[in-house]
Design an enzyme around this catalytic site. Structure first.
Site, PDB file in Angstrom:
ATOM      1  N   SER A 106       0.828  -1.214   0.000  1.00 27.40           N
ATOM      2  CA  SER A 106       0.000   0.000   0.000  1.00 27.40           C
ATOM      3  C   SER A 106       0.863   1.264   0.000  1.00 27.40           C
ATOM      4  CB  SER A 106      -0.966  -0.049   1.186  1.00 27.40           C
ATOM      5  OG  SER A 106      -1.852   1.039   1.140  1.00 27.40           O
ATOM      6  N   ASP A 250      -2.127   6.600  -3.580  1.00 26.00           N
ATOM      7  CA  ASP A 250      -1.019   5.880  -2.958  1.00 26.00           C
ATOM      8  C   ASP A 250      -0.618   4.743  -3.914  1.00 26.00           C
ATOM      9  OD1 ASP A 250      -3.253   4.280  -2.547  1.00 26.00           O
ATOM     10  OD2 ASP A 250      -2.572   3.536  -0.612  1.00 26.00           O
ATOM     11  N   ASP A 252      -1.130   1.575  -4.159  1.00 24.28           N
ATOM     12  CA  ASP A 252      -2.095   0.566  -4.636  1.00 24.28           C
ATOM     13  C   ASP A 252      -3.445   1.186  -4.982  1.00 24.28           C
ATOM     14  OD1 ASP A 252      -2.771   0.981  -1.949  1.00 24.28           O
ATOM     15  OD2 ASP A 252      -3.570  -1.049  -1.739  1.00 24.28           O
ATOM     16  N   ASP A 254      -5.917   2.593  -3.551  1.00 26.31           N
ATOM     17  CA  ASP A 254      -7.198   2.531  -2.838  1.00 26.31           C
ATOM     18  C   ASP A 254      -7.494   3.885  -2.186  1.00 26.31           C
ATOM     19  OD1 ASP A 254      -5.202   2.195  -0.860  1.00 26.31           O
ATOM     20  OD2 ASP A 254      -6.638   1.237   0.485  1.00 26.31           O
TER      21      ASP A 254
HETATM   22 MG    MG Z   1      -3.406   1.749  -0.143  1.00 24.61          MG
END
Ligand code: MG
Length: 466
Positions: A106, A250, A252, A254
């Site tokens: 992440s 960020d 990843d 999300d």
């Molecule tokens: Mg993330």
């Protein structure tokens, strides 16, 4: 993510409620990844598992290590390739899979990687499932498949298309309107997992797109966590391009954060606040946030006459409450927002569509004008590195004793609440740091509150370390 167990190898491996993260070439080695994947394959009884990864340079290593563990336990692996975490989970839901693994750390720094586990159709693991997974991992009691029962790997290359189609099919997205407005947007994906999908979605919404750091090669030109300080380049480009808006993810994708048309980075709290204001104008229902999410959400809830539930920090707690209450939106102040009609996970890609649609409906107001219409508070977010997570635990306990004369909310960490301000002290579940967030009516008060709290914590750390 709340840590359930930390296994020391110089404190660079962190096992949390949603998965495992560590420093590549150190604690996070191929055999550990394979053993975790084999434990997961054992947990899901060798059924179908969707696997995807972010762009980190250690991704191919982790990908092969994870596949070995899954195939060895007889799993049918569906490889959806490099894509955001919410894309992997949406594919897991679409394919009705028995589980999914996302290879990502992440927002952690570039030298980290890890695995996030989910159960059937992208659901986060229950406590019983986590305990089972850890028991199998610790004991090495893997259900390895015989030679004629080995698993398989199939590659599906349409995950990004399916996620975009899913977002565009939400009834609150009206492409006619967004296309008519044709905003100019700079998107900074930090060379992470959003690099392909998010520029493409913006073009579908009729935006003129300026791509910044959208090469999905895993060399992050800025910190993976899109804090205001990390977005100088984006702010500059928004100004030099005369863009209407800047977006950043960020690693990843999300999470989503915003930069105004003036080139000012907006607090990550605005993503959830704006998305909530936007959605509640369309449908009334409960909202779920965490204890450290801005008071702006309370104002949104009051304005629309809906309930706001506050949970410990962590997507799992928010999702659980959303399912229980049938909430229409949920999220965290980090820029992660959950749109239940799509799926129960934070989705930075769907947030792009929500913000673009919000602006289309607010036309001709700029993002600064939209923000200006919302009563705001100053938030200060700091983090303090701690020598180890064990020391962080001791320091937090001492802090509880130190603050005896206050009204303390212990839903998650320590939250000191006054009429006009609050400060929340929490141990991170994913990094060896203590986070201190404060919110007040002015920047000075918020910063003072953060600063005095940090001073107290530093002296407590020193006391514990000596
Ligand atoms: Mg993330």
């Amino acid at each position: 993510m709340n840590e359930i167990k930390s296994r020391a190898s110089g404190e660079d491996l962190i096992i949390s409620v949603s998965g495992v993260r560590g420093i590549v070439g150190n604690a996070l080695d191929p055999s550990l990844l394979t053993r975790f994947a084999a434990a997961f394959g054992t947990l899901v009884k060798g059924q179908t598992v969707v696997v995807g990864r972010d762009t980190r340079t250690s991704g191919p290593m982790a990908h092969h290590a994870v596949f070995a563990g899954l195939v060895a336990t007889g799993c049918r692996v569906i490889d959806v390739g490099v894509c955001p975490t919410p894309t992997v989970l949406l594919m897991s839901k679409a394919l009705n899979s028995d589980g999914s693994l996302v290879i990502t750390a992440s927002h952690n720094p570039i030298d980290w990687n890890g695995i996030e586990f989910a159960s059937e159709s992208g659901r986060l693991l229950s406590e019983a499932e986590r305990t089972h997974l850890m028991r199998v991992y610790e004991s090495g009691d893997f259900k390895l498949a015989a030679w004629d029962k080995q698993g398989s790997v199939e590659v599906i290359g349409t995950a990004i298309d399916q996620h975009i189609a899913g977002v565009l099919s939400c009834d609150w997205v009206m492409q006619d309107q967004t296309r008519a407005q044709g905003l100019k947007v700079v998107i900074d994906c930090g060379n992470g997992a959003g690099s392909v999908i998010s520029p493409r979605l913006l073009r579908e919404l009729g935006c003129e797109v300026v791509e910044l750091n959208c090469t999905p090669n895993g060399y992050f030109p800025r910190p993976a966590e899109p804090t205001p300080d990390a977005l100088n380049q984006l702010c500059e480009v928004v100004k030099s391009e005369g863009a209407d808006l800047g977006f950043a993810h960020d690693a990843d994708a999300d999470r989503l954060v915003l930069v105004s048309e003036e080139g000012t980075p907006l607090s990550s709290e605005y993503t959830f606040t704006l998305a909530a204001e936007f959605l509640l104008n369309k449908r009334k229902g409960d909202m779920v946030a965490t204890v450290s999410t801005s008071r702006m959400l309370d104002d949104v809830a009051d304005r629309h006459g809906v309930n706001l539930h506050r949970m410990p920090v962590g997507v799992g707690f928010v999702v659980e409450k959303m399912r229980e209450t049938g909430a229409v939106i949920g999220g965290e102040g980090t820029g992660g927002v959950i749109y239940p009609e799509l799926q129960y996970t934070t989705d930075g890609v769907a947030s792009i569509a929500a913000i673009i649609q919000l602006l289309a409906e607010s036309n001709p107001s700029t993002i600064s004008e939209v923000i200006g219409s919302i009563p705001s508070y100053a938030i200060c977010k700091e983090k303090l590195e701690v020598p180890s997570q064990q020391i962080a635990d001791v320091v937090l306990q001492l802090a509880i004793e130190t603050y005896t004369d206050e009204t303390l909310d212990l839903t998650d960490g320590i939250k000191r609440i006054w009429e006009d301000r609050w400060v929340n002290i929490r141990k991170s579940g994913t990094e060896p740091v203590i986070r201190v967030f404060s919110e007040a009516q002015t920047v000075e008060v918020a910063q003072d509150l953060c600063g005095s709290t940090l001073d107290t914590l530093k002296s407590l750390i020193q006391r514990v370390s000596n």
